[in-house]
Scaffold this motif. Structure first.
Motif, PDB file in Angstrom:
ATOM      1  N   ALA A  20       0.839  -1.202   0.000  1.00  0.00           N
ATOM      2  CA  ALA A  20       0.000   0.000   0.000  1.00  0.00           C
ATOM      3  C   ALA A  20       0.870   1.248   0.000  1.00  0.00           C
ATOM      4  N   PHE A  66      -7.231  -7.425  13.962  1.00  0.00           N
ATOM      5  CA  PHE A  66      -8.420  -6.620  13.702  1.00  0.00           C
ATOM      6  C   PHE A  66      -9.686  -7.392  14.057  1.00  0.00           C
ATOM      7  N   ASP A  67      -9.752  -7.907  15.257  1.00  0.00           N
ATOM      8  CA  ASP A  67     -10.934  -8.636  15.715  1.00  0.00           C
ATOM      9  C   ASP A  67     -11.273  -9.810  14.816  1.00  0.00           C
ATOM     10  N   ALA A  69     -10.715 -10.053  11.593  1.00  0.00           N
ATOM     11  CA  ALA A  69     -11.066  -9.728  10.207  1.00  0.00           C
ATOM     12  C   ALA A  69      -9.958 -10.098   9.240  1.00  0.00           C
ATOM     13  N   PHE A  70      -8.751 -10.242   9.747  1.00  0.00           N
ATOM     14  CA  PHE A  70      -7.591 -10.482   8.885  1.00  0.00           C
ATOM     15  C   PHE A  70      -6.811 -11.644   9.451  1.00  0.00           C
ATOM     16  N   LEU A 117      -2.557  -5.826  -4.051  1.00  0.00           N
ATOM     17  CA  LEU A 117      -2.877  -5.560  -2.644  1.00  0.00           C
ATOM     18  C   LEU A 117      -4.282  -6.081  -2.325  1.00  0.00           C
ATOM     19  N   MET A 121      -5.451  -9.033   0.311  1.00  0.00           N
ATOM     20  CA  MET A 121      -6.496  -8.848   1.321  1.00  0.00           C
ATOM     21  C   MET A 121      -7.585  -9.903   1.168  1.00  0.00           C
ATOM     22  N   ASP A 127     -13.466 -12.377   7.248  1.00  0.00           N
ATOM     23  CA  ASP A 127     -14.697 -11.707   7.634  1.00  0.00           C
ATOM     24  C   ASP A 127     -15.361 -11.297   6.322  1.00  0.00           C
ATOM     25  N   ILE A 129     -16.872  -8.669   5.508  1.00  0.00           N
ATOM     26  CA  ILE A 129     -16.623  -7.285   5.088  1.00  0.00           C
ATOM     27  C   ILE A 129     -15.228  -7.168   4.479  1.00  0.00           C
ATOM     28  N   SER A 130     -14.232  -7.814   5.097  1.00  0.00           N
ATOM     29  CA  SER A 130     -12.896  -7.718   4.503  1.00  0.00           C
ATOM     30  C   SER A 130     -12.854  -8.477   3.180  1.00  0.00           C
ATOM     31  N   LEU A 133     -14.329  -5.953   0.665  1.00  0.00           N
ATOM     32  CA  LEU A 133     -13.465  -4.804   0.391  1.00  0.00           C
ATOM     33  C   LEU A 133     -12.244  -5.222  -0.423  1.00  0.00           C
ATOM     34  N   GLU A 136     -13.331  -5.881  -3.973  1.00  0.00           N
ATOM     35  CA  GLU A 136     -13.692  -4.678  -4.711  1.00  0.00           C
ATOM     36  C   GLU A 136     -12.434  -3.885  -5.087  1.00  0.00           C
ATOM     37  N   LEU A 137     -11.463  -3.863  -4.176  1.00  0.00           N
ATOM     38  CA  LEU A 137     -10.205  -3.176  -4.484  1.00  0.00           C
ATOM     39  C   LEU A 137      -9.548  -3.821  -5.698  1.00  0.00           C
ATOM     40  N   LEU A 140     -11.865  -3.303  -9.008  1.00  0.00           N
ATOM     41  CA  LEU A 140     -11.866  -1.940  -9.526  1.00  0.00           C
ATOM     42  C   LEU A 140     -10.578  -1.673 -10.304  1.00  0.00           C
TER      43      LEU A 140
ATOM     44  N   LYS B 146     -12.194  -0.695  16.131  1.00  0.00           N
ATOM     45  CA  LYS B 146     -12.655  -2.020  15.730  1.00  0.00           C
ATOM     46  C   LYS B 146     -12.659  -2.163  14.211  1.00  0.00           C
ATOM     47  N   TYR B 149      -9.432  -1.380  10.006  1.00  0.00           N
ATOM     48  CA  TYR B 149      -8.971  -2.090   8.808  1.00  0.00           C
ATOM     49  C   TYR B 149      -9.931  -1.852   7.647  1.00  0.00           C
ATOM     50  N   PHE B 150     -11.250  -1.976   7.937  1.00  0.00           N
ATOM     51  CA  PHE B 150     -12.238  -1.771   6.877  1.00  0.00           C
ATOM     52  C   PHE B 150     -12.209  -0.329   6.389  1.00  0.00           C
ATOM     53  N   ALA B 153      -9.216   0.092   4.225  1.00  0.00           N
ATOM     54  CA  ALA B 153      -9.396  -0.643   2.970  1.00  0.00           C
ATOM     55  C   ALA B 153     -10.343   0.123   2.058  1.00  0.00           C
ATOM     56  N   MET B 156      -8.488   2.760   0.351  1.00  0.00           N
ATOM     57  CA  MET B 156      -7.705   2.291  -0.801  1.00  0.00           C
ATOM     58  C   MET B 156      -8.614   2.100  -2.015  1.00  0.00           C
ATOM     59  N   VAL B 157      -9.826   1.582  -1.782  1.00  0.00           N
ATOM     60  CA  VAL B 157     -10.761   1.396  -2.900  1.00  0.00           C
ATOM     61  C   VAL B 157     -11.065   2.747  -3.552  1.00  0.00           C
ATOM     62  N   VAL B 160      -8.172   3.886  -5.668  1.00  0.00           N
ATOM     63  CA  VAL B 160      -8.141   3.220  -6.977  1.00  0.00           C
ATOM     64  C   VAL B 160      -9.200   3.822  -7.893  1.00  0.00           C
TER      65      VAL B 160
END
Lengths: 478, 204
Positions: A20, A66-67, A69-70, A117, A121, A127, A129-130, A133, A136-137, A140, B146, B149-150, B153, B156-157, B160
């Motif tokens: 990043a 991250f709780d 998420a990762f 990147l 991810m 999770d 949501i991750s 995201l 989508e990153l 796109l 919490k 990270y989202f 992220a 970053m989206v 882009v």
């Protein structure tokens, strides 16, 4: 006021942070120095991805952050190294093409790094949501690189088509995620597993099917494959090479982690979906490729078929099956990059040629290239003792172990049918009269082709460590 | 406190009044301006409720972005709103039906929290009471810990998306004359003025 919250552990996402920050620094550098810095940025971007591979190989940063998420585990490490190699080689292969076609833009390698990147991810997503995201990153950035040759009508059409269908797939995926959330009350994979312990509802199965449909689009599995041939044909060839390699691996890793990590209690439900998608992809990949005359379209159908074969291993749902999928993806990456190195070298009088018949007589004009390409094609067809055979062997073995005989039999039949169109190219190269020579192959392409050829022919030599690493990585999922 | 109900009725009346004017006024530009007024007054209502974050978002996003966009569209495109309003009575029953359904749904939602008040605090991240923490602090404490990270992220989206929009649309035109301040300042009389000796009766 609240007390200061502690920063979550950043160690598991060191490589993501590197990419990043690296991408943003390169972007600034490119903006301030202008178009002439494109070759420098391409070089630095490849170096950045290489450093990321090295860091992944030597660092020991497994963990959940991250709780939840990762997640970074041996599976993520294995798939990330593969993806980074795919992206790095794809950038390196684009240098000569970009110069010849005059679309040297410094944003191209940066967008590939940002897409990579997103893929990392996706691979580490634990999770919903991750997952979204990351996806989508990546998507796109892919839409933009598909249309990056904006003066070419075909390239912009490919980008637009990919964007519209990709947005639709994202919508389907999000709908599925919202249903899963609605029926479990959770977005984290571990929490979903815990919520499913008391049994599942029908609504969850509908959500699961939608999620799998959205993800099947990303690996271009039948029946969500329609965009693939058009986008592969329309996008600039180095972009097609990139599309065929890294994003497929990342999306496959994502699917594996979702179904094993989040929907393990409802294995019987997703197994049916994956088995159907696998059969449909294998059959369509084998039959639809027969009539193609454009080599990029042919590779599109070939990749659809190969994703089907890889899904056979996943349909087994066992540790051996996942190991098979991972070995398959390693071999698929090597074969695809090698094949596209050849396709990128198909230039005559400074023009790309994409017709399969243009390969006629390659064995006389460029015997070494013809030999390597023939080896890769034999391997794609799955002929022993080349790498492609072992790829198929491991996934079919896992399917048979789990009693999925129908799947394995259909897979073998599709593989035999598919062999026809690969062998047809070999026949054109070796037995047809040459009708002109290609321009000499640039150094970076011959290097990729050479490495790929050596890997495919001598797979038995490299097999043991790869299979062991895949086994250890697959074990970390269960 | 007498002031709070007073402001409530002020904001409510103005909101309803300007909302009516949005659909009643003949000039579409006036409609959009009344819409902006309605947004501002709703923001005032949110502040009375202690939801200052929503109030700010309403002003920034709806007034700052959406309504100005509307205004642009209305002013740029020549839409004949009088003609659009021709079949008003004809569409009235359908519109009324939609309105009634919406009203019923609102009542159902409100009634739900009244019937089962314990549901109000049962989110993944329940809102702390207003007197303990302002809701901007509550959102910030959640978004930057919490969900950091989202949040990053998503950033970053968006990056882009921005790069993509520029890559695909920006074209550097050839031959456009641009001002170069440093070149202008660096000029000296020697480079700027040419002294020509003119012969009598010859011209330059």
């Amino acid at each position: 006021m609240t007390e200061m919250a502690t920063l979550p552990s950043l160690a598991p996402l060191t490589v993501e942070l590197l990419l990043a920050v690296g991408a943003m620094v390169l972007l600034m550098f490119g903006v301030f120095t202008g178009e002439r810095s494109a070759p420098t940025i391409t070089g630095i971007a490849v170096a950045l991805l290489a450093v990321a591979v090295l860091m992944l190989a030597v660092m020991d940063n497994n963990g959940l952050t991250f709780d939840g998420a990762f997640i970074m585990d041996p599976f993520a490490r294995f798939m990330k190294i593969l993806t980074l190699i795919g992206s790095g080689v794809a950038i390196a292969m684009s240098v000569g093409y970009a110069r010849a076609e005059k679309f040297e833009r410094f944003e191209y390698p940066i967008l590939i790094v940002l897409a990579t990147l997103g893929m990392l991810m996706m691979i580490s997503a634990n999770d919903m949501i991750s997952l979204y995201l990351g996806l989508e990153l990546q998507s796109l950035a892919l839409y933009v690189v598909a249309a990056i040759h904006r003066d070419s009508v075909r390239s912009t059409e490919a980008g637009l088509k990919y964007f519209v269908l990709g947005a639709l797939a994202s919508g389907i995926l999000l709908y599925g995620i919202s249903l899963v959330y609605g029926f479990t009350g959770q977005t984290g994979y571990d929490a979903i597993v815990a919520a499913l312990a008391e049994g599942r509802s029908t609504g969850l199965v509908i959500g699961l099917v939608f999620v799998l449909a959205g993800l099947a689009f990303k690996i271009s599995a039948v029946p969500f494959h329609m965009w693939t041939p058009d986008v592969y044909e329309g996008a600039p060839t180095p972009v097609t090479a990139f599309f065929a390699a890294a994003p497929k691996l990342a999306a496959m890793a994502l699917i594996i982690r979702v179904v094993i990590g989040a929907f393990e209690p409802v294995t019987a439900d997703w197994q049916q979906v994956i088995a159907f998608v696998a059969i449909a992809s294998m059959v369509l990949g084998a039959f639809a490729a027969i009539g193609q005359t454009n080599i990029k379209r042919l590779m599109a159908y070939s990749s659809i078929g190969h994703m089907g074969f890889a899904l056979v291993g996943l349909a087994a749902g066992s540790k051996v099956g996942i190991q098979g999928v991972m070995v398959y993806l390693v071999i698929y990456l090597a074969m695809t990059l090698g094949a596209f190195a050849c396709i990128l070298a198909m230039r005559r009088h400074d023009q790309m040629v994409e017709d399969i018949d243009a390969l006629a007589g390659l064995s006389r004009t460029q015997p070494l290239v013809a030999f390597c390409l023939a080896a890769i094609l034999f391997s794609l067809a799955g002929i022993p003792p080349l790498a492609g055979f072992f790829a198929k062997y491991y996934v079919f073995l896992a399917a048979i172990e789990k009693g999925l005989y129908v799947l394995a039999v259909i897979g073998v039949i599709a593989s035999v049918v598919g062999a026809f169109y690969y062998l047809r190219i070999v026949k054109i190269m070796y037995f047809d009269e040459p009708d002109g020579e290609f321009d000499p192959m640039p150094m970076e392409l011959s290097a990729v082709l050479g490495i790929s050829g050596v890997f495919v022919i001598g797979f038995l030599v490299f097999a043991a460590p790869i299979i062991a690493a895949a086994g250890a990585a697959a074990a970390s999922l269960f | 406190m007498i002031l709070k109900p007073l402001f409530f009725y002020l904001f409510s009346l103005l909101t309803i009044g300007s909302a009516l004017m949005v659909i009643a006024s003949r000039n579409p530009v006036h409609s959009v301006l009344f819409l902006i007024l309605a947004f501002f007054n709703s923001a005032g209502l949110f502040i009375l409720l202690g939801a200052e974050f929503l109030a700010m978002i309403l002003v920034v996003v709806y007034v700052g972005a959406v309504a100005v966009l509307f205004l642009f569209v209305v002013m740029m495109l020549d839409v004949d709103f009088v003609e659009l309003r021709q079949g008003f009575l004809q569409y009235l029953p359908v519109g009324a039906l939609v309105g009634i359904i919406l009203l019923a749904e609102l009542i159902a939602v409100l009634g739900g929290t009244l019937l089962a008040p314990d549901l109000a605090g049962s989110g993944a991240a329940p809102i702390p009471p207003v007197d303990q923490m302002s809701n901007i602090a509550a959102i910030g404490a959640l978004l930057y810990t919490k969900y950091v990270y989202f949040f990053q992220a998503a950033g970053m989206v968006l990056l882009v998306a921005m790069i993509g929009a520029i890559v695909l649309t920006l074209r550097h035109k050839e031959g456009v004359k641009r001002q170069d301040v440093s070149a202008q300042v660096a000029r000296s009389p020697e480079t700027a003025v040419e002294v020509v000796k003119v012969e009598t009766g010859e011209g330059i």
